[in-house]
Motif scaffolding. Structure first.
Motif, short mmCIF file in Angstrom:
data_model
loop_
_atom_site.label_atom_id
_atom_site.label_comp_id
_atom_site.label_asym_id
_atom_site.label_seq_id
_atom_site.Cartn_x
_atom_site.Cartn_y
_atom_site.Cartn_z
N PHE A 85 0.82 -1.21 0.00
CA PHE A 85 0.00 0.00 0.00
C PHE A 85 0.85 1.26 0.00
O PHE A 85 0.42 2.31 -0.47
CB PHE A 85 -0.93 0.02 1.22
CG PHE A 85 -1.96 -1.07 1.22
CD1 PHE A 85 -2.38 -1.67 0.05
CD2 PHE A 85 -2.52 -1.51 2.42
CE1 PHE A 85 -3.33 -2.68 0.05
CE2 PHE A 85 -3.47 -2.51 2.44
CZ PHE A 85 -3.88 -3.10 1.26
N VAL A 86 2.08 1.18 0.52
CA VAL A 86 2.96 2.35 0.56
C VAL A 86 3.82 2.45 -0.69
O VAL A 86 3.88 3.50 -1.34
CB VAL A 86 3.85 2.32 1.82
CG1 VAL A 86 4.90 3.44 1.77
CG2 VAL A 86 3.01 2.45 3.07
N SER A 87 4.48 1.35 -1.07
CA SER A 87 5.47 1.42 -2.15
C SER A 87 5.31 0.35 -3.22
O SER A 87 6.20 0.17 -4.04
CB SER A 87 6.89 1.33 -1.56
OG SER A 87 7.04 0.12 -0.81
N SER A 139 4.06 3.82 10.26
CA SER A 139 4.22 2.75 9.28
C SER A 139 5.71 2.57 9.00
O SER A 139 6.37 3.49 8.52
CB SER A 139 3.49 3.08 7.97
OG SER A 139 3.83 2.14 6.96
N GLU A 140 6.22 1.39 9.32
CA GLU A 140 7.64 1.13 9.09
C GLU A 140 7.98 1.04 7.60
O GLU A 140 9.15 0.98 7.24
CB GLU A 140 8.07 -0.15 9.80
CG GLU A 140 8.12 -0.01 11.31
CD GLU A 140 8.98 1.17 11.75
OE1 GLU A 140 10.16 1.24 11.37
OE2 GLU A 140 8.46 2.04 12.47
N ASP A 141 6.97 1.02 6.77
CA ASP A 141 7.22 0.96 5.32
C ASP A 141 7.48 2.34 4.72
O ASP A 141 7.91 2.44 3.58
CB ASP A 141 6.03 0.30 4.61
CG ASP A 141 5.82 -1.12 5.07
OD1 ASP A 141 6.74 -1.93 4.88
OD2 ASP A 141 4.75 -1.42 5.63
N MET A 142 7.23 3.39 5.48
CA MET A 142 7.58 4.73 5.02
C MET A 142 9.10 4.89 5.08
O MET A 142 9.75 4.36 5.97
CB MET A 142 6.90 5.79 5.89
CG MET A 142 5.41 5.89 5.70
SD MET A 142 4.94 6.51 4.05
CE MET A 142 5.45 8.24 4.17
N PRO A 143 9.70 5.62 4.13
CA PRO A 143 11.16 5.74 4.11
C PRO A 143 11.70 6.59 5.25
O PRO A 143 10.98 7.41 5.83
CB PRO A 143 11.44 6.40 2.75
CG PRO A 143 10.18 7.11 2.40
CD PRO A 143 9.07 6.30 2.99
N ASP A 144 12.98 6.37 5.57
CA ASP A 144 13.66 7.21 6.56
C ASP A 144 13.94 8.59 5.97
O ASP A 144 13.91 8.79 4.74
CB ASP A 144 15.01 6.58 6.96
CG ASP A 144 14.83 5.31 7.76
OD1 ASP A 144 13.79 5.16 8.41
OD2 ASP A 144 15.75 4.47 7.74
N ILE A 145 14.22 9.54 6.85
CA ILE A 145 14.65 10.86 6.40
C ILE A 145 16.00 10.73 5.69
O ILE A 145 16.96 10.22 6.26
CB ILE A 145 14.75 11.83 7.58
CG1 ILE A 145 13.36 12.10 8.17
CG2 ILE A 145 15.40 13.15 7.15
CD1 ILE A 145 13.37 12.98 9.40
N GLY A 194 1.56 -7.46 -9.88
CA GLY A 194 1.25 -8.58 -9.01
C GLY A 194 0.94 -8.16 -7.59
O GLY A 194 0.85 -9.00 -6.70
N LYS A 195 0.80 -6.88 -7.36
CA LYS A 195 0.51 -6.35 -6.02
C LYS A 195 -0.17 -5.00 -6.18
O LYS A 195 -0.16 -4.42 -7.27
CB LYS A 195 1.79 -6.23 -5.20
CG LYS A 195 2.82 -5.29 -5.79
CD LYS A 195 4.06 -5.15 -4.91
CE LYS A 195 4.91 -6.38 -4.91
NZ LYS A 195 5.60 -6.59 -6.20
N PRO A 196 -0.78 -4.47 -5.12
CA PRO A 196 -1.40 -3.14 -5.22
C PRO A 196 -0.36 -2.06 -5.55
O PRO A 196 0.84 -2.26 -5.37
CB PRO A 196 -1.98 -2.92 -3.82
CG PRO A 196 -2.17 -4.29 -3.26
CD PRO A 196 -1.05 -5.11 -3.82
N THR A 197 -0.83 -0.92 -6.03
CA THR A 197 0.05 0.21 -6.32
C THR A 197 0.10 1.11 -5.10
O THR A 197 -0.92 1.66 -4.68
CB THR A 197 -0.47 1.01 -7.53
OG1 THR A 197 -0.58 0.14 -8.66
CG2 THR A 197 0.48 2.15 -7.86
N GLY A 198 1.29 1.25 -4.52
CA GLY A 198 1.45 2.08 -3.35
C GLY A 198 1.42 3.56 -3.71
O GLY A 198 1.79 3.96 -4.83
#
Length: 416
Positions: free
Chosen positions: A241-243, A348-354, A248-252
């Motif tokens: 859902f994020v990326s 959400s740990e799937d969000m990128p780091d700064i 074959g998977k949802p579009t983040g």
């Protein structure tokens, strides 16, 4: 500069148990210690530079805050996870399906499910594709995913019976105009419609069980299955859902075309830059967050949420407004969210780091921004052969997702 603070819109509920009250109190005490240590650090920087011991103390308290947040989240998750045994009384057909499914999972007896399939084609899918779990188990899996998957908890969720959900929208509305009382009314242009398509992709997990567990009559196999697949499903779909790239998977939402807010157009996700590569600006670190909040139109801003990972949230804890007030506030109790500038913060740990050019913070009304599509039915295929003496359960569900309103959320990009 206007003060961006406002009172949170959700009502604050008191923690219900002693454990929740204790966890909330410990969290608040840890944050007070954090603020004291940060004030000391800032004073040292102004005098002669930060003391390494103070920085180390800050890091320890920051880790403690994360641990307290994790404990509060675990208590909230536990409280929102009712047992399947407490479900409403089943109808005769639902009870028959549940009994046949129990026999299939425990002993591999598919005769009951096959008979139901022959009688009503919606009951099963055949030995090659597995069989549908009982409705209560499917609902419970969806409920648990909503607790564990940050984006699913924030987004709109729609259940469909087909492979693709199609949503029409107007790219331009019907043209209107003014006319005098006796003037001619020329024909206006018709609205122009386009379509968004959200295909459901297959998500799978393969929990294993021992024969002893399956033969234990006290084990609720539906609840066991829901517990086994929840973490795997939540982790995979949360990342998608994020990326997700849409293959074959949802579009983040981070995979869509992005554009600076000044050049935004439909089909792109608007971006606000911090003005400093890989960091908040040193002179006015809170300004990019204020710009991000007010880049969102008022109807979306009323129900908006910040989304970021815990490391980005740790950086946001240090930020103050022009009056010296901290922008971040801890959650008031178990099951509640921390807030940033008065708006809830979802983690959400799937969000990128700064980092340089990273889109590390999203802010918006995610219920209008992102759509999660669930195709009805969770299927299970029993496999007692591939990993003897264990029995594998190949469990699949079909999930899709994508942006449905490109104006409902904005991203903060850590770039000059």
């Amino acid at each position: 500069m206007p003060n961006p603070h406002r009172a949170p819109e959700t009502k604050v509920a008191k923690p219900e148990t002693h454990e929740e009250r204790a966890a909330a109190a410990e969290f608040l005490a840890a944050f007070e210690s954090y603020k004291e240590a940060n004030e000391t650090r800032l004073a040292e920087i102004e005098r002669r530079g930060a003391d390494p011991l103070t920085a180390e103390k800050m890091a320890r308290i920051d880790a403690a805050l994360d641990a307290h947040q994790a404990r509060l989240d675990a208590l909230a998750t536990k409280a929102r996870r009712p047992a399947l045994g407490g479900a409403p009384e089943r109808s005769a057909s639902e009870a028959a399906h549940a009994g046949a499914f129990d026999a299939y999972v425990r002993h591999g007896e598919a005769g009951g499910l096959k008979a139901m399939e022959a009688k009503a084609l919606t009951a099963g899918t055949g030995a090659d594709g597995g069989y549908l779990v009982p409705f209560e188990a499917e609902v419970e899996i969806g409920r648990r995913l909503a607790v564990l998957s940050p984006v699913r908890a924030l987004a709109s969720v729609r259940t469909i019976g087909a492979g693709t959900y199609r949503k029409p929208f107007m790219t331009s509305g019907p043209v209107a105009g003014w006319a005098a009382e006796t003037a001619a009314r020329p024909q206006t242009d018709s609205p122009v419609l386009a379509e968004l398509a959200f295909p459901a992709m297959e998500l799978y997990a393969m929990p294993a069980a021992t024969t002893a567990l399956l033969e234990d009559a006290r084990v609720n196999v539906e609840e066991w299955l829901a517990g086994e697949v929840e973490q795997s499903f939540a982790s995979q779909e949360g990342t998608a859902f994020v990326s997700g790239d849409g293959v074959g998977k949802p579009t983040g939402f981070l995979s869509y075309t992005k554009a600076a807010e000044s050049a935004w157009s439909w089909g792109k996700v608007g971006v606000i830059a911090t003005g400093a590569a890989g960091a908040f600006p040193s002179a006015t670190p809170a300004d990019p967050l204020i710009d991000l909040v007010y880049a969102l139109k008022a109807p979306y801003r009323q129900n908006a949420t910040f989304l970021m990972n815990r490391r980005t949230q740790a950086a946001a804890r240090k930020l103050k407004d022009e009056n010296g007030n901290y922008l971040w506030a801890p959650p008031p109790g178990a099951g509640q969210s921390a807030s940033l500038m008065g708006f809830p913060v979802a983690e959400s740990e799937d969000m990128p780091d700064i980092a340089a050019d990273a889109h590390a913070i999203a802010f918006g009304d995610f219920r209008r921004f992102y759509l999660v599509v669930d195709r009805a039915g969770v299927r299970v295929l029993r496999d007692p052969y591939s990993a003897k003496p264990y029995v594998l359960f190949y469990t699949t569900k079909r999930v899709g997702g994508g942006v449905q309103d490109f104006d409902a959320a904005k991203l903060l990009k850590f770039a000059a």
